[in-house]
Design a protein around this motif. Structure first.
Motif, short mmCIF file in Angstrom:
data_model
loop_
_atom_site.label_atom_id
_atom_site.label_comp_id
_atom_site.label_asym_id
_atom_site.label_seq_id
_atom_site.Cartn_x
_atom_site.Cartn_y
_atom_site.Cartn_z
N ALA A 80 61.69 18.25 54.24
CA ALA A 80 61.57 16.60 52.94
C ALA A 80 61.26 15.84 54.39
O ALA A 80 60.59 14.60 54.18
N ALA A 81 61.33 15.54 55.88
CA ALA A 81 61.82 15.08 56.89
C ALA A 81 60.16 14.96 57.35
O ALA A 81 59.28 13.78 57.87
N GLU A 82 60.28 15.83 57.37
CA GLU A 82 58.00 16.59 57.95
C GLU A 82 57.90 15.45 57.02
O GLU A 82 56.38 15.22 57.54
N ARG A 83 57.62 15.86 55.76
CA ARG A 83 56.64 15.34 54.81
C ARG A 83 56.30 13.85 55.16
O ARG A 83 55.44 13.06 53.85
N ASP A 84 57.99 13.28 54.58
CA ASP A 84 57.66 12.36 55.10
C ASP A 84 57.03 11.52 55.95
O ASP A 84 57.34 9.80 56.30
N GLY A 85 56.72 12.12 57.22
CA GLY A 85 56.86 11.71 58.65
C GLY A 85 57.45 11.26 59.37
O GLY A 85 57.24 10.25 60.41
N LEU A 86 59.00 11.45 59.62
CA LEU A 86 60.57 10.48 59.66
C LEU A 86 60.85 11.87 60.63
O LEU A 86 61.10 11.17 61.80
N LEU A 87 60.25 13.47 60.72
CA LEU A 87 60.31 14.22 61.47
C LEU A 87 58.84 14.85 62.48
O LEU A 87 58.43 15.12 61.66
N LYS A 88 58.56 14.58 63.72
CA LYS A 88 57.26 15.12 64.17
C LYS A 88 57.39 16.03 64.94
O LYS A 88 58.01 16.20 65.68
N PRO A 89 56.35 16.59 65.72
CA PRO A 89 56.29 17.49 66.27
C PRO A 89 56.88 17.22 67.94
O PRO A 89 56.34 15.63 68.37
N GLY A 90 57.32 17.65 68.23
CA GLY A 90 58.01 17.80 69.70
C GLY A 90 59.46 16.05 69.41
O GLY A 90 60.68 15.81 70.41
N GLY A 91 59.69 16.42 68.16
CA GLY A 91 60.95 15.29 68.11
C GLY A 91 62.47 16.30 68.39
O GLY A 91 62.59 17.58 68.39
N THR A 92 63.91 15.09 67.47
CA THR A 92 64.46 15.51 67.68
C THR A 92 65.19 15.40 66.41
O THR A 92 65.05 14.30 66.41
N ILE A 93 66.41 16.15 66.28
CA ILE A 93 67.25 16.59 65.06
C ILE A 93 68.32 16.29 65.56
O ILE A 93 68.85 16.86 66.56
N ILE A 94 68.88 14.91 64.93
CA ILE A 94 70.46 14.76 64.60
C ILE A 94 71.10 14.49 63.93
O ILE A 94 70.65 14.31 63.31
N GLU A 95 72.70 15.07 63.87
CA GLU A 95 73.58 15.09 63.19
C GLU A 95 75.13 15.02 62.93
O GLU A 95 75.05 16.23 64.69
N ALA A 96 75.75 14.04 62.61
CA ALA A 96 76.96 14.96 62.25
C ALA A 96 77.41 15.75 61.34
O ALA A 96 77.36 15.96 60.09
N THR A 97 78.47 16.50 62.10
CA THR A 97 78.66 18.17 61.15
C THR A 97 79.87 18.86 61.23
O THR A 97 81.04 18.42 62.87
N SER A 98 80.49 19.32 60.61
CA SER A 98 81.82 19.81 61.27
C SER A 98 81.51 21.53 61.16
O SER A 98 82.23 22.50 61.95
N GLY A 99 80.39 21.28 61.77
CA GLY A 99 80.02 23.12 61.76
C GLY A 99 78.40 23.17 61.04
O GLY A 99 77.86 23.58 61.64
N ASN A 100 78.17 23.50 59.43
CA ASN A 100 78.28 24.59 59.42
C ASN A 100 76.17 23.51 58.69
O ASN A 100 75.30 24.04 59.22
N THR A 101 76.24 22.36 58.68
CA THR A 101 75.28 21.69 58.60
C THR A 101 74.20 21.92 59.99
O THR A 101 73.32 22.27 60.05
N GLY A 102 75.35 21.83 61.07
CA GLY A 102 74.55 21.17 61.95
C GLY A 102 74.04 22.78 62.78
O GLY A 102 72.37 22.89 63.00
#
Length: 459
Positions: free
Chosen positions: A55-77
């Protein structure tokens, strides 16, 4: 015929159902477990991770060479690490410091960078995990914060995949769906779809830690990772995730930690399903629900993740005893000594010296834990709420030499935290924990401080 995939991402979803024949013995309604730990990354969160990235790629929020960041208890990460690295992104996972160490190890194995941060502080505290990852997202060019709690691509993954799978696997016979509530995405998406295709006849039940505020608790700490809604007593604004729609959940089963953990251990030993603690909570809830149903009903319970991430905790006898969740008849534990001890005395960390001295009159060894002030503790005193100790002798000495007055707050007179043992441990282990320098040890039952034993009681 064995499936052939072009990528591991194609193997996300399509998990089997297993009937819980042994745990459900004697119950008229059949109970089937949706084994989400058989996803490629070991948890249900693989589905949400793939959905959010696409969805992020489709909406232009995540582009080639980008960085994914997330707060997680582990599994989503872990799910984001698998998806992100496969698609060429840098991945940074902000992990709650209370999460099992295995999860951080797995994240690093998949190539993610791990940043540890606390969640047991008020939400407004800049050290809180959510603020740590937000700062990283603002500072790193091309970064995208997945924000699973408020990202609607999270529940949408389950509307499109998990819900339809369950409906097809049961031939539309499912009548009750049981799942834990963390971000709320799984139960919202899956439960919402099942309600829609069944014309509203499927009942959705949330499995919740006993003290979680989702099901009506006060939000105080618990031990089952990845589900529930924690509320620090100093938090100003209590925000619930946008991924969670409370109207989808018909009712909650509030499960104590011990019941969750022991049920998860039974899953492994009796059903051959090595699952995590939140799976234990969900199955405990499903068993409660199913006992009130008949043979025409069919219960599906979702098992979110693998027990391989909890070998040092839930599936370790040593850990279970140390935190007071495991008591074995053949073990010479501390239960008889605890039952004979005086009731636990606690002192609020902001109490006055005079008030503390009065409370300490009946404390074993003249020492008591200093605790965070809280109006009530209906679910017990969590070790995280113990901030130190207070000694009758130390307070008396401070009054005698003029260093303190009865009306003064305790302040610097609060000493270091007391040693802690579990009720399933032996007196010898408790004596070792006390050592030569301390006079009192705290005893945990079901992860909560249940009493204090003075050194002389352990001899």
């Amino acid at each position: 015929m064995t499936a052939v995939h072009e990528s591991v991402l194609d193997a996300i979803g399509g998990t089997p159902l297993f009937r819980l024949a042994r745990l459900g013995a004697g119950i008229a309604a059949p109970i089937y477990a949706k084994a989400e730990f058989l996803n490629i990354g070991g948890s249900v969160k693989d589905r949400a991770a793939l959905s959010m990235v696409l969805a992020a790629e489709r909406d232009g929020l995540l582009k080639p060479g980008g960085t994914i960041i997330e707060a997680t208890s582990g599994n989503t990460g872990i799910g984001l690490a698998i998806v992100g690295r496969q698609r060429g992104y840098r991945v940074i996972a902000g992990v709650a410091d209370k999460s099992a160490a295995e999860k951080s190890d797995i994240l690093r194995a998949y190539g993610a960078e791990v940043v540890l941060a606390p969640t047991s502080v008020p939400f407004e505290d800049p050290r809180h995990l959510f603020h740590v990852v937000r700062r990283l997202a603002e500072e790193i060019p091309g970064a995208w914060l997945a924000n699973q709690y408020d990202n609607l691509a999270n529940p949408d993954a389950h509307v499109r995949t998990t819900g339809p799978e369950i409906w097809e696997q049961t031939g539309g016979r499912v009548t009750h769906f049981v799942a834990g509530v963390g971000t709320g995405g799984t139960i919202t998406g899956t439960g919402g779809h099942l309600k829609e295709v069944s014309g509203g006849s499927v009942t959705v039940i949330g499995a919740d830690p006993e003290s979680s505020s989702y099901g009506g608790g006060d939000g105080s700490p618990w031990y089952v990772e990845s589900i529930g809604h924690f509320l620090h007593p100093e938090t100003v604004e209590d925000r619930w995730p946008e991924a969670y729609r409370s109207e989808v959940v018909d009712s909650f089963e509030r499960i104590p930690d011990r019941e969750s953990l022991l049920t998860a251990r039974r899953l492994a030993r009796e059903e051959g399903l090595l699952a995590g603690p939140s799976s234990g909570a969900a199955v405990a809830a499903a068993l409660r629900v199913a006992r009130g149903l008949g043979p025409d009903d069919l219960v599906v319970v979702l098992l979110p993740d693998s027990g391989r991430s909890y070998l040092s905790k839930l599936h370790s006898d040593t850990w279970m005893r140390a935190w007071g969740f495991l008591e074995e008849a053949e073990t010479d534990g501390l239960r008889p000594l605890l039952d004979a001890a005086e009731p636990l005395v606690t002192v609020d960390a902001d109490a006055t010296v005079g008030d503390a001295l009065e409370l300490l009159r009946t404390a074993p060894g003249g020492v008591a834990p200093a605790v965070l002030p809280r109006p009530a503790r209906p679910y017990g005193l969590a070790p995280a709420e113990v901030v130190g100790s207070v000694s009758r002798d130390a307070l008396a000495a401070a009054l005698a030499d003029g260093a303190a007055k009865p009306g003064d707050p305790l302040g610097a007179l609060v000493g270091p935290a007391l040693p802690v043992v579990g009720v399933g441990q032996s007196p010898a282990e408790a004596r070792a924990a006390v050592g030569e320098a301390r006079e009192v040890v705290l005893v945990l039952v079901d992860g909560k401080v249940a009493g204090a034993l003075a050194r002389e009681a352990l001899s």
